[in-house]
Design a protein around this motif. Structure first.
Motif, PDB file in Angstrom:
ATOM      1  N   GLY A 128      -4.567  12.830  43.344  1.00 18.57           N
ATOM      2  CA  GLY A 128      -4.113  11.564  43.840  1.00 18.57           C
ATOM      3  C   GLY A 128      -3.682  10.708  42.474  1.00 18.57           C
ATOM      4  N   THR A 129      -3.569   9.457  42.622  1.00 18.59           N
ATOM      5  CA  THR A 129      -3.148   8.451  41.630  1.00 18.59           C
ATOM      6  C   THR A 129      -4.332   7.556  41.783  1.00 18.59           C
ATOM      7  N   SER A 130      -4.919   7.336  40.582  1.00 18.44           N
ATOM      8  CA  SER A 130      -6.103   6.393  40.177  1.00 18.44           C
ATOM      9  C   SER A 130      -5.472   5.234  39.336  1.00 18.44           C
ATOM     10  N   LEU A 131      -6.133   4.104  39.544  1.00 13.77           N
ATOM     11  CA  LEU A 131      -5.594   2.904  38.945  1.00 13.77           C
ATOM     12  C   LEU A 131      -6.734   2.272  38.121  1.00 13.77           C
ATOM     13  N   ILE A 132      -6.521   2.039  36.773  1.00 12.33           N
ATOM     14  CA  ILE A 132      -7.510   1.118  36.012  1.00 12.33           C
ATOM     15  C   ILE A 132      -6.709  -0.220  35.337  1.00 12.33           C
ATOM     16  N   ALA A 133      -7.199  -1.300  35.514  1.00 14.50           N
ATOM     17  CA  ALA A 133      -6.461  -2.458  35.074  1.00 14.50           C
ATOM     18  C   ALA A 133      -7.184  -3.318  34.242  1.00 14.50           C
ATOM     19  N   GLY A 134      -6.596  -4.023  32.920  1.00 14.23           N
ATOM     20  CA  GLY A 134      -7.308  -4.867  32.411  1.00 14.23           C
ATOM     21  C   GLY A 134      -6.342  -5.924  31.747  1.00 14.23           C
ATOM     22  N   HIS A 135      -6.960  -6.937  31.195  1.00 10.78           N
ATOM     23  CA  HIS A 135      -6.108  -8.000  30.598  1.00 10.78           C
ATOM     24  C   HIS A 135      -5.783  -7.654  29.169  1.00 10.78           C
ATOM     25  N   VAL A 136      -4.632  -8.129  28.864  1.00 14.41           N
ATOM     26  CA  VAL A 136      -4.030  -8.092  27.348  1.00 14.41           C
ATOM     27  C   VAL A 136      -4.650  -9.115  26.725  1.00 14.41           C
ATOM     28  N   ASP A 137      -5.078 -10.408  27.280  1.00 13.79           N
ATOM     29  CA  ASP A 137      -5.525 -11.381  26.314  1.00 13.79           C
ATOM     30  C   ASP A 137      -6.563 -12.235  27.392  1.00 13.79           C
ATOM     31  N   THR A 138      -7.489 -13.030  26.830  1.00 11.26           N
ATOM     32  CA  THR A 138      -7.822 -13.800  27.715  1.00 11.26           C
ATOM     33  C   THR A 138      -7.887 -15.473  26.784  1.00 11.26           C
ATOM     34  N   ARG A 139      -8.489 -16.269  27.207  1.00  8.12           N
ATOM     35  CA  ARG A 139      -8.389 -17.668  26.513  1.00  8.12           C
ATOM     36  C   ARG A 139      -8.922 -17.441  24.738  1.00  8.12           C
ATOM     37  N   SER A 140      -9.679 -16.712  24.998  1.00  4.10           N
ATOM     38  CA  SER A 140     -10.410 -16.767  23.419  1.00  4.10           C
ATOM     39  C   SER A 140      -9.876 -15.631  22.718  1.00  4.10           C
ATOM     40  N   GLY A 141      -9.148 -14.765  22.990  1.00  2.48           N
ATOM     41  CA  GLY A 141      -8.463 -13.590  22.215  1.00  2.48           C
ATOM     42  C   GLY A 141      -7.915 -12.684  22.762  1.00  2.48           C
ATOM     43  N   PRO A 142      -7.651 -11.625  21.987  1.00  2.00           N
ATOM     44  CA  PRO A 142      -7.194 -10.331  22.741  1.00  2.00           C
ATOM     45  C   PRO A 142      -8.276  -9.456  23.564  1.00  2.00           C
ATOM     46  N   ALA A 143      -7.879  -8.900  24.448  1.00  3.67           N
ATOM     47  CA  ALA A 143      -8.689  -8.352  25.646  1.00  3.67           C
ATOM     48  C   ALA A 143      -8.617  -6.893  25.524  1.00  3.67           C
ATOM     49  N   VAL A 144      -9.200  -6.099  26.396  1.00  2.00           N
ATOM     50  CA  VAL A 144      -9.482  -4.837  26.290  1.00  2.00           C
ATOM     51  C   VAL A 144      -8.308  -4.115  26.213  1.00  2.00           C
ATOM     52  N   PHE A 145      -7.042  -4.370  26.820  1.00  2.00           N
ATOM     53  CA  PHE A 145      -5.978  -3.422  26.781  1.00  2.00           C
ATOM     54  C   PHE A 145      -4.978  -4.142  26.075  1.00  2.00           C
ATOM     55  N   TYR A 146      -5.263  -4.769  24.898  1.00  2.00           N
ATOM     56  CA  TYR A 146      -4.374  -5.528  23.912  1.00  2.00           C
ATOM     57  C   TYR A 146      -3.483  -4.559  23.398  1.00  2.00           C
ATOM     58  N   ASN A 147      -3.989  -3.453  23.001  1.00  2.00           N
ATOM     59  CA  ASN A 147      -3.445  -2.367  22.438  1.00  2.00           C
ATOM     60  C   ASN A 147      -2.750  -1.071  22.893  1.00  2.00           C
ATOM     61  N   LEU A 148      -2.722  -1.264  24.278  1.00  2.00           N
ATOM     62  CA  LEU A 148      -2.349  -0.326  25.227  1.00  2.00           C
ATOM     63  C   LEU A 148      -0.865   0.243  24.929  1.00  2.00           C
ATOM     64  N   GLY A 149      -0.106  -0.772  24.474  1.00  2.00           N
ATOM     65  CA  GLY A 149       1.445  -0.351  24.052  1.00  2.00           C
ATOM     66  C   GLY A 149       1.723   0.539  23.139  1.00  2.00           C
ATOM     67  N   SER A 150       0.484   0.818  22.252  1.00  2.00           N
ATOM     68  CA  SER A 150       0.683   1.567  20.982  1.00  2.00           C
ATOM     69  C   SER A 150       0.302   2.886  21.491  1.00  2.00           C
ATOM     70  N   LEU A 151      -0.431   3.142  22.514  1.00  2.00           N
ATOM     71  CA  LEU A 151      -0.572   4.775  23.135  1.00  2.00           C
ATOM     72  C   LEU A 151       0.720   5.447  22.731  1.00  2.00           C
ATOM     73  N   LYS A 152       0.446   6.879  22.649  1.00  2.00           N
ATOM     74  CA  LYS A 152       1.367   7.929  22.375  1.00  2.00           C
ATOM     75  C   LYS A 152       1.177   8.909  23.422  1.00  2.00           C
ATOM     76  N   LYS A 153       2.107   9.823  23.786  1.00  2.00           N
ATOM     77  CA  LYS A 153       2.071  10.994  24.384  1.00  2.00           C
ATOM     78  C   LYS A 153       1.132  11.996  23.722  1.00  2.00           C
ATOM     79  N   ASN A 154       0.375  12.550  24.505  1.00  2.00           N
ATOM     80  CA  ASN A 154      -0.743  13.444  24.381  1.00  2.00           C
ATOM     81  C   ASN A 154      -2.161  12.886  24.036  1.00  2.00           C
ATOM     82  N   HIS A 155      -1.945  11.389  23.520  1.00  2.00           N
ATOM     83  CA  HIS A 155      -3.203  10.625  23.315  1.00  2.00           C
ATOM     84  C   HIS A 155      -4.235  11.018  24.558  1.00  2.00           C
ATOM     85  N   THR A 156      -5.391  10.935  24.448  1.00  2.00           N
ATOM     86  CA  THR A 156      -6.337  11.067  25.568  1.00  2.00           C
ATOM     87  C   THR A 156      -6.904   9.639  26.173  1.00  2.00           C
ATOM     88  N   VAL A 157      -7.145   9.636  27.320  1.00  2.00           N
ATOM     89  CA  VAL A 157      -7.875   8.630  28.019  1.00  2.00           C
ATOM     90  C   VAL A 157      -9.261   9.335  28.709  1.00  2.00           C
TER      91      VAL A 157
END
Length: 230
Positions: free
Chosen positions: A122-151
């Motif tokens: 099935g489909t599982s979901l993990i969500a995270g902030h891109v930023d918070t008031r204090s700076g970049p957060a856990v998924f700030y660089n998510l958009g730089s992922l590429k095909k075949n990278h691993t999670v």
């Protein structure tokens, strides 16, 4: 963003929650972001049906492992972008949309506990902030992922579910494909989701979402903790 959250429609299908605190731009572009720059956004080459320039057909992939039994996910790791974060349970807020991790912890993501656990069919979901008031957060660089990278998702049963990225896409808030992102899957699949798609300074919010699509490609055992020598 003007998108009205909806209630979950069943196992593996959750509400569209992009109108909430996930995308309000808590760390304002043009204030703290001048040194860091805005979060990276995926190129069209990383979307479904696209082949990056100069790429060659790859060999047939190894057969996927069988689905795993349910087990609570503990950490998410994305080595290519330096993510190594604990996971908390996420339920629904009073509006029926997905709750978000607390803003105080920039290195924290959450998994939707009423859906599929990562590694199960099935489909599982993990969500995270891109930023918070204090700076970049856990998924700030998510958009730089590429095909075949691993999670990697480390689980309470001592196994790590290793997912291979199939595509990274960005959607505007008015064109979010609920069924494509949240719909049921016949194999173990994972979605990572955060905010993106540009930033509206006047409204102080992101215009859409970055979504990573991945499937289970391997399973490995977490190393046992070392015992003292006395």
């Amino acid at each position: 963003m003007g998108t009205t959250p909806r209630s979950p429609g069943g196992q593996g299908v959750i509400a569209l929650f992009t109108a909430g605190a996930m995308c309000t731009g808590l760390w304002l572009i043009g204030h703290g972001a001048q040194a860091q720059g805005p979060p990276p956004q995926p190129s069209a080459d990383q979307g479904f049906g696209a082949r990056p320039p100069g790429s060659r057909p790859s060999a047939a992939p190894a057969p996927p492992p069988p689905p795993l039994p349910a087990s609570r996910p503990l950490r998410v790791r994305v080595p290519s972008v330096g993510v190594d974060a604990p996971l908390m349970r996420l339920g629904l807020d009073e509006r029926g949309s997905l709750a978000t991790p607390p803003e105080e912890d920039r290195n924290l993501a959450g998994w939707y506990e009423n859906g599929n656990t990562p590694g199960t069919t099935g489909t599982s979901l993990i969500a995270g902030h891109v930023d918070t008031r204090s700076g970049p957060a856990v998924f700030y660089n998510l958009g730089s992922l590429k095909k075949n990278h691993t999670v990697e998702v480390a689980r309470a049963d001592g196994r790590t579910a290793v997912f291979s990225v199939d595509a990274v896409e960005v959607y505007g808030g008015d064109a979010f494909p609920d069924k494509k992102v949240y719909g049921r899957a016949a194999r173990p699949e994972l979605r990572l989701i955060t905010c993106g798609g540009g930033f509206n300074k006047a409204r102080q919010e992101y215009l859409g979402n970055v979504v990573v699509f991945a499937h289970l490609a391997a399973v490995k055992r977490e190393p046992a903790p070392r015992r003292g020598t006395g």
